[in-house]
Enzyme design. Structure first.
Site, PDB file in Angstrom:
ATOM      1  N   ARG A  30      23.167 -18.404  15.329  1.00 46.58           N
ATOM      2  CA  ARG A  30      23.098 -18.325  13.865  1.00 46.58           C
ATOM      3  C   ARG A  30      23.121 -16.855  13.454  1.00 46.58           C
ATOM      4  O   ARG A  30      22.475 -16.017  14.089  1.00 46.58           O
ATOM      5  CB  ARG A  30      21.805 -18.970  13.348  1.00 46.58           C
ATOM      6  CG  ARG A  30      21.824 -20.451  13.457  1.00 46.58           C
ATOM      7  CD  ARG A  30      20.751 -21.136  12.632  1.00 46.58           C
ATOM      8  NE  ARG A  30      20.687 -22.528  13.071  1.00 46.58           N
ATOM      9  CZ  ARG A  30      21.541 -23.471  12.713  1.00 46.58           C
ATOM     10  NH1 ARG A  30      22.519 -23.189  11.861  1.00 46.58           N
ATOM     11  NH2 ARG A  30      21.441 -24.694  13.189  1.00 46.58           N
ATOM     12  N   ASP A  31      23.846 -16.572  12.368  1.00 41.06           N
ATOM     13  CA  ASP A  31      23.856 -15.204  11.850  1.00 41.06           C
ATOM     14  C   ASP A  31      22.463 -14.867  11.325  1.00 41.06           C
ATOM     15  O   ASP A  31      21.816 -15.680  10.660  1.00 41.06           O
ATOM     16  CB  ASP A  31      24.896 -15.066  10.731  1.00 41.06           C
ATOM     17  CG  ASP A  31      25.238 -13.611  10.455  1.00 41.06           C
ATOM     18  OD1 ASP A  31      26.367 -13.199  10.750  1.00 41.06           O
ATOM     19  OD2 ASP A  31      24.352 -12.880   9.946  1.00 41.06           O
ATOM     20  N   ILE A  32      22.005 -13.665  11.633  1.00 43.85           N
ATOM     21  CA  ILE A  32      20.656 -13.240  11.255  1.00 43.85           C
ATOM     22  C   ILE A  32      20.543 -13.027   9.745  1.00 43.85           C
ATOM     23  O   ILE A  32      19.437 -13.023   9.195  1.00 43.85           O
ATOM     24  CB  ILE A  32      20.292 -11.944  12.025  1.00 43.85           C
ATOM     25  CG1 ILE A  32      18.799 -11.767  12.124  1.00 43.85           C
ATOM     26  CG2 ILE A  32      20.959 -10.722  11.425  1.00 43.85           C
ATOM     27  CD1 ILE A  32      18.374 -10.682  13.103  1.00 43.85           C
ATOM     28  N   ASN A  88      36.449 -10.530  11.038  1.00 49.47           N
ATOM     29  CA  ASN A  88      36.595  -9.195  10.459  1.00 49.47           C
ATOM     30  C   ASN A  88      37.093  -8.238  11.532  1.00 49.47           C
ATOM     31  O   ASN A  88      36.569  -8.236  12.655  1.00 49.47           O
ATOM     32  CB  ASN A  88      35.247  -8.715   9.912  1.00 49.47           C
ATOM     33  CG  ASN A  88      34.757  -9.558   8.754  1.00 49.47           C
ATOM     34  OD1 ASN A  88      35.552 -10.026   7.941  1.00 49.47           O
ATOM     35  ND2 ASN A  88      33.455  -9.770   8.672  1.00 49.47           N
ATOM     36  N   GLU A  96      31.281  -4.974  11.378  1.00 41.67           N
ATOM     37  CA  GLU A  96      30.081  -4.175  11.653  1.00 41.67           C
ATOM     38  C   GLU A  96      29.755  -4.141  13.139  1.00 41.67           C
ATOM     39  O   GLU A  96      29.259  -3.133  13.636  1.00 41.67           O
ATOM     40  CB  GLU A  96      28.882  -4.752  10.886  1.00 41.67           C
ATOM     41  CG  GLU A  96      29.001  -4.637   9.379  1.00 41.67           C
ATOM     42  CD  GLU A  96      27.873  -5.353   8.663  1.00 41.67           C
ATOM     43  OE1 GLU A  96      26.961  -5.876   9.329  1.00 41.67           O
ATOM     44  OE2 GLU A  96      27.926  -5.396   7.425  1.00 41.67           O
ATOM     45  N   VAL A  97      29.949  -5.257  13.806  1.00 42.20           N
ATOM     46  CA  VAL A  97      29.613  -5.339  15.239  1.00 42.20           C
ATOM     47  C   VAL A  97      30.920  -5.315  16.036  1.00 42.20           C
ATOM     48  O   VAL A  97      31.778  -6.191  15.859  1.00 42.20           O
ATOM     49  CB  VAL A  97      28.807  -6.610  15.552  1.00 42.20           C
ATOM     50  CG1 VAL A  97      28.526  -6.698  17.046  1.00 42.20           C
ATOM     51  CG2 VAL A  97      27.503  -6.619  14.758  1.00 42.20           C
ATOM     52  N   HIS A 101      34.073 -11.537  17.179  1.00 35.36           N
ATOM     53  CA  HIS A 101      33.322 -12.760  16.868  1.00 35.36           C
ATOM     54  C   HIS A 101      33.977 -13.451  15.686  1.00 35.36           C
ATOM     55  O   HIS A 101      34.659 -12.819  14.873  1.00 35.36           O
ATOM     56  CB  HIS A 101      31.859 -12.441  16.551  1.00 35.36           C
ATOM     57  CG  HIS A 101      31.687 -11.391  15.510  1.00 35.36           C
ATOM     58  ND1 HIS A 101      31.802 -10.041  15.786  1.00 35.36           N
ATOM     59  CD2 HIS A 101      31.437 -11.480  14.182  1.00 35.36           C
ATOM     60  CE1 HIS A 101      31.623  -9.347  14.679  1.00 35.36           C
ATOM     61  NE2 HIS A 101      31.408 -10.196  13.687  1.00 35.36           N
ATOM     62  N   MET A 102      33.738 -14.736  15.594  1.00 39.27           N
ATOM     63  CA  MET A 102      34.253 -15.534  14.481  1.00 39.27           C
ATOM     64  C   MET A 102      33.076 -16.104  13.689  1.00 39.27           C
ATOM     65  O   MET A 102      32.171 -16.713  14.268  1.00 39.27           O
ATOM     66  CB  MET A 102      35.119 -16.690  15.011  1.00 39.27           C
ATOM     67  CG  MET A 102      35.632 -17.619  13.926  1.00 39.27           C
ATOM     68  SD  MET A 102      36.516 -19.015  14.651  1.00 39.27           S
ATOM     69  CE  MET A 102      38.064 -18.213  15.039  1.00 39.27           C
ATOM     70  N   HIS A 103      33.073 -15.857  12.386  1.00 44.60           N
ATOM     71  CA  HIS A 103      32.055 -16.437  11.512  1.00 44.60           C
ATOM     72  C   HIS A 103      32.455 -17.868  11.150  1.00 44.60           C
ATOM     73  O   HIS A 103      33.627 -18.144  10.871  1.00 44.60           O
ATOM     74  CB  HIS A 103      31.944 -15.656  10.199  1.00 44.60           C
ATOM     75  CG  HIS A 103      31.510 -14.234  10.346  1.00 44.60           C
ATOM     76  ND1 HIS A 103      30.245 -13.801  10.012  1.00 44.60           N
ATOM     77  CD2 HIS A 103      32.168 -13.130  10.784  1.00 44.60           C
ATOM     78  CE1 HIS A 103      30.148 -12.494  10.225  1.00 44.60           C
ATOM     79  NE2 HIS A 103      31.312 -12.063  10.699  1.00 44.60           N
TER      80      HIS A 103
HETATM   81  P1  AMP Z   1      30.888  -8.406  11.140  1.00 44.76           P
HETATM   82  O1  AMP Z   1      30.731  -7.681   9.840  1.00 44.76           O
HETATM   83  O2  AMP Z   1      32.021  -9.387  11.137  1.00 44.76           O
HETATM   84  O3  AMP Z   1      30.931  -7.449  12.311  1.00 44.76           O
HETATM   85  O4  AMP Z   1      29.601  -9.304  11.271  1.00 44.76           O
HETATM   86  C1  AMP Z   1      28.509  -9.016  12.090  1.00 44.76           C
HETATM   87  C2  AMP Z   1      27.475 -10.057  11.796  1.00 44.76           C
HETATM   88  O5  AMP Z   1      26.508 -10.037  12.824  1.00 44.76           O
HETATM   89  C3  AMP Z   1      26.736  -9.857  10.472  1.00 44.76           C
HETATM   90  O6  AMP Z   1      26.948 -11.014   9.628  1.00 44.76           O
HETATM   91  C4  AMP Z   1      25.278  -9.725  10.904  1.00 44.76           C
HETATM   92  O7  AMP Z   1      24.393 -10.343   9.999  1.00 44.76           O
HETATM   93  C5  AMP Z   1      25.279 -10.392  12.266  1.00 44.76           C
HETATM   94  N1  AMP Z   1      24.240  -9.952  13.161  1.00 44.76           N
HETATM   95  C6  AMP Z   1      23.906  -8.675  13.478  1.00 44.76           C
HETATM   96  N2  AMP Z   1      22.903  -8.654  14.367  1.00 44.76           N
HETATM   97  C7  AMP Z   1      22.602  -9.946  14.653  1.00 44.76           C
HETATM   98  C8  AMP Z   1      21.656 -10.580  15.495  1.00 44.76           C
HETATM   99  N3  AMP Z   1      20.802  -9.876  16.255  1.00 44.76           N
HETATM  100  N4  AMP Z   1      21.617 -11.931  15.524  1.00 44.76           N
HETATM  101  C9  AMP Z   1      22.479 -12.656  14.751  1.00 44.76           C
HETATM  102  N5  AMP Z   1      23.400 -12.111  13.936  1.00 44.76           N
HETATM  103  C10 AMP Z   1      23.458 -10.764  13.875  1.00 44.76           C
END
Ligand code: AMP
Length: 116
Positions: A30-32, A88, A96-97, A101-103
């Site tokens: 789950r997204d945090i 993204n 951001e990460v 990954h796929m949302h």
């Molecule tokens: P993106 O902007 O596509 O790179 O999305 C990165 C996502 O990772 C964001 O929606 C964050 O809320 C999520 N995220 C970051 N750290 C964690 C974590 N420790 N557990 C779950 N989701 C995370």
């Protein structure tokens, strides 16, 4: 793999996070910071940032990512109501990460948030 990659640390159990699903290619958490009632992330085990880095990635890995999304949508009860899959890529994409990954977003109407 960068040593400070959050998703690698979750994959390896260094950072605790419930894995809702996992197989040989990917896992789901789950997204945090959820942006919808259902907000999951499908994360390949292999750490790469962008599609452009892949020249020889087996199609099977992406098949697993989409299969996981399909299974999780059914498990979350949003398969019929619908959902949005988002990847993204890079700075303009809002990534951001730096671990691909796929949302999966659903559980409410996403109309009006752009892109349909
Ligand atoms: P993106 O902007 O596509 O790179 O999305 C990165 C996502 O990772 C964001 O929606 C964050 O809320 C999520 N995220 C970051 N750290 C964690 C974590 N420790 N557990 C779950 N989701 C995370």
């Amino acid at each position: 793999m960068p040593e400070d990659c959050i998703f690698c640390m979750i994959r390896d159990g260094v950072i605790p996070s419930e894995k809702l699903y996992s197989d040989d290619d990917c896992f789901v958490i789950r997204d945090i910071n959820p942006l919808a009632p259902t907000h999951l992330l499908v994360i390949p085990n292999r750490c790469f940032s962008q599609l452009s880095e892949l020249v020889d990635e087996p199609d099977a890995m992406f098949a697993s990512v989409f299969a996981a999304a399909r299974k999780m949508a059914a498990q979350e009860g949003i398969a019929e109501s619908g959902y949005r899959l988002i990847v993204n890529q890079g700075s303009d994409g809002g990534q951001e990460v730096a671990h691909f990954h796929m949302h999966i977003l659903g559980g409410k109407s996403l109309r009006g948030l752009g892109l349909g």
